[in-house]
Design a protein around this motif. Sequence first.
Motif, mmCIF file in Angstrom:
data_model
loop_
_atom_site.group_PDB
_atom_site.id
_atom_site.type_symbol
_atom_site.label_atom_id
_atom_site.label_comp_id
_atom_site.label_asym_id
_atom_site.label_seq_id
_atom_site.Cartn_x
_atom_site.Cartn_y
_atom_site.Cartn_z
ATOM 1 N N ALA A 60 -41.283 68.776 12.716
ATOM 2 C CA ALA A 60 -41.302 70.076 13.572
ATOM 3 C C ALA A 60 -40.442 69.814 14.536
ATOM 4 O O ALA A 60 -39.714 71.077 14.713
ATOM 5 C CB ALA A 60 -42.573 70.007 14.426
ATOM 6 N N VAL A 61 -39.822 68.952 15.174
ATOM 7 C CA VAL A 61 -38.588 68.722 16.177
ATOM 8 C C VAL A 61 -37.306 68.934 15.333
ATOM 9 O O VAL A 61 -36.625 69.581 15.738
ATOM 10 C CB VAL A 61 -38.630 67.175 16.722
ATOM 11 N N VAL A 62 -37.211 68.347 13.970
ATOM 12 C CA VAL A 62 -36.242 68.545 13.347
ATOM 13 C C VAL A 62 -35.877 70.068 13.083
ATOM 14 O O VAL A 62 -34.671 70.718 13.223
ATOM 15 C CB VAL A 62 -36.057 67.758 12.000
ATOM 16 N N SER A 63 -37.006 70.859 12.628
ATOM 17 C CA SER A 63 -36.815 72.072 12.289
ATOM 18 C C SER A 63 -36.448 72.869 13.565
ATOM 19 O O SER A 63 -35.636 73.864 13.243
ATOM 20 C CB SER A 63 -38.253 72.750 11.858
ATOM 21 N N VAL A 64 -37.158 72.621 14.692
ATOM 22 C CA VAL A 64 -36.693 73.450 16.087
ATOM 23 C C VAL A 64 -35.248 73.212 16.288
ATOM 24 O O VAL A 64 -34.406 74.133 16.569
ATOM 25 C CB VAL A 64 -37.519 73.144 17.068
ATOM 26 N N ARG A 65 -34.850 71.866 16.332
ATOM 27 C CA ARG A 65 -33.222 71.619 16.468
ATOM 28 C C ARG A 65 -32.262 72.230 15.689
ATOM 29 O O ARG A 65 -31.340 72.781 15.725
ATOM 30 C CB ARG A 65 -33.191 69.860 16.542
ATOM 31 N N GLU A 66 -32.628 72.246 14.372
ATOM 32 C CA GLU A 66 -31.826 72.939 13.298
ATOM 33 C C GLU A 66 -31.789 74.628 13.614
ATOM 34 O O GLU A 66 -30.731 74.939 13.553
ATOM 35 C CB GLU A 66 -32.296 72.776 11.828
ATOM 36 N N GLN A 67 -32.967 75.030 13.846
ATOM 37 C CA GLN A 67 -32.719 76.541 14.194
ATOM 38 C C GLN A 67 -31.954 76.787 15.246
ATOM 39 O O GLN A 67 -31.128 77.767 15.412
ATOM 40 C CB GLN A 67 -34.130 77.083 14.554
ATOM 41 N N VAL A 68 -32.064 76.207 16.351
ATOM 42 C CA VAL A 68 -31.375 76.283 17.635
ATOM 43 C C VAL A 68 -29.943 75.924 17.437
ATOM 44 O O VAL A 68 -29.015 76.703 17.703
ATOM 45 C CB VAL A 68 -32.119 75.717 18.846
ATOM 46 N N GLY A 69 -29.830 74.717 16.818
ATOM 47 C CA GLY A 69 -28.592 74.464 16.518
ATOM 48 C C GLY A 69 -27.686 75.510 15.751
ATOM 49 O O GLY A 69 -26.251 75.473 16.083
ATOM 50 N N SER A 70 -28.142 76.129 14.949
ATOM 51 C CA SER A 70 -27.725 76.868 13.994
ATOM 52 C C SER A 70 -27.352 78.313 14.537
ATOM 53 O O SER A 70 -26.771 79.366 14.138
ATOM 54 C CB SER A 70 -28.073 77.094 12.696
ATOM 55 N N ALA A 71 -27.917 78.619 15.767
ATOM 56 C CA ALA A 71 -27.790 80.114 16.443
ATOM 57 C C ALA A 71 -26.554 80.133 17.169
ATOM 58 O O ALA A 71 -25.742 79.268 17.521
ATOM 59 C CB ALA A 71 -28.961 80.100 17.272
ATOM 60 N N ASP A 72 -26.131 81.481 17.229
ATOM 61 C CA ASP A 72 -25.028 81.804 18.260
ATOM 62 C C ASP A 72 -25.497 81.926 19.596
ATOM 63 O O ASP A 72 -24.636 81.756 20.465
ATOM 64 C CB ASP A 72 -24.543 83.273 17.582
ATOM 65 N N ARG A 73 -26.726 82.280 19.722
ATOM 66 C CA ARG A 73 -27.232 82.665 21.334
ATOM 67 C C ARG A 73 -28.722 82.115 21.400
ATOM 68 O O ARG A 73 -29.348 82.238 20.138
ATOM 69 C CB ARG A 73 -27.211 84.048 21.545
ATOM 70 N N VAL A 74 -28.977 81.910 22.317
ATOM 71 C CA VAL A 74 -30.619 81.383 22.764
ATOM 72 C C VAL A 74 -31.113 82.354 23.846
ATOM 73 O O VAL A 74 -30.432 82.448 24.769
ATOM 74 C CB VAL A 74 -30.705 79.885 23.194
ATOM 75 N N LEU A 75 -32.278 83.120 23.398
ATOM 76 C CA LEU A 75 -32.904 83.710 24.534
ATOM 77 C C LEU A 75 -34.275 83.122 24.589
ATOM 78 O O LEU A 75 -34.777 83.042 23.820
ATOM 79 C CB LEU A 75 -32.912 85.391 24.130
ATOM 80 N N VAL A 76 -34.460 82.798 25.909
ATOM 81 C CA VAL A 76 -35.837 82.238 26.360
ATOM 82 C C VAL A 76 -36.648 83.428 27.015
ATOM 83 O O VAL A 76 -36.089 84.173 27.870
ATOM 84 C CB VAL A 76 -35.861 81.390 27.261
ATOM 85 N N VAL A 77 -37.990 83.601 26.505
ATOM 86 C CA VAL A 77 -38.674 84.561 26.924
ATOM 87 C C VAL A 77 -40.082 83.875 27.393
ATOM 88 O O VAL A 77 -40.746 83.258 26.690
ATOM 89 C CB VAL A 77 -39.158 85.622 25.837
ATOM 90 N N THR A 78 -40.315 83.900 28.803
ATOM 91 C CA THR A 78 -41.158 83.109 29.186
ATOM 92 C C THR A 78 -42.110 83.640 30.478
ATOM 93 O O THR A 78 -41.321 84.307 31.290
ATOM 94 C CB THR A 78 -40.798 81.751 29.585
ATOM 95 N N PRO A 79 -43.175 83.377 30.507
ATOM 96 C CA PRO A 79 -44.118 83.585 31.874
ATOM 97 C C PRO A 79 -43.781 82.476 32.707
ATOM 98 O O PRO A 79 -42.807 81.388 32.415
ATOM 99 C CB PRO A 79 -45.511 83.528 31.375
ATOM 100 N N GLU A 80 -44.652 82.392 34.231
ATOM 101 C CA GLU A 80 -44.621 81.356 34.862
ATOM 102 C C GLU A 80 -45.898 80.951 35.209
ATOM 103 O O GLU A 80 -46.802 81.578 34.981
ATOM 104 C CB GLU A 80 -44.088 82.121 36.323
ATOM 105 N N TYR A 81 -45.857 79.760 34.866
ATOM 106 C CA TYR A 81 -47.111 78.825 35.082
ATOM 107 C C TYR A 81 -47.320 78.010 36.429
ATOM 108 O O TYR A 81 -46.278 77.152 36.423
ATOM 109 C CB TYR A 81 -47.400 78.062 33.730
#
Length: 182
Positions: A60-81
Amino acid sequence: MSDTRVIVLVGSLRADSLNRKIAETLRGTSPEGVSVEIVDGLDRLPFYNEDMDGENTPAAVVSVREQVGSADRVLVVTPEYNGTMPAVLNNAIDWLSRPYGASALTGKPLGVVGATPTPYGGKWAHADTQRSAGIAGAVIVEDVTVSQSAIGVDVLTDPEVLARLSDAMRKLVDFEPELVAA
């Protein structure tokens, strides 16, 4: 800019989350030539433990790293806890920042948006996310921040809020990282 790939990290795991719906709305209204992919599986990332990171890094870590690593941009959409970013998002950034010197976030333009049912709209979570991702190597796009209170506002239908969210996506896509380094 055309053919831009934006990866979205959602800080809420709840299936009916307002922030997931914001991410889906942005995916459905992205500018022409922009593909938006929402990362699934942040709930499958174990808490960061350097002993697990190496030859036996969880899939699961490898997959997320690959997805983010191959992206041009990263958008975080988050609430506040409780006045900060959700633990699942913090954990994802921890995994993405490793191994040391090879962060999947290095050089990635990153923006943060989201809504939360507080008068402050998630501004502390967004600031903490920017700080943590910046330390992990992301290039923080300062004017791509929308901290929206969800009190008394239907975030998904309010034209002003939707315009601000769309504008944030457009600014993230149009951002030129080399202008920052110059």
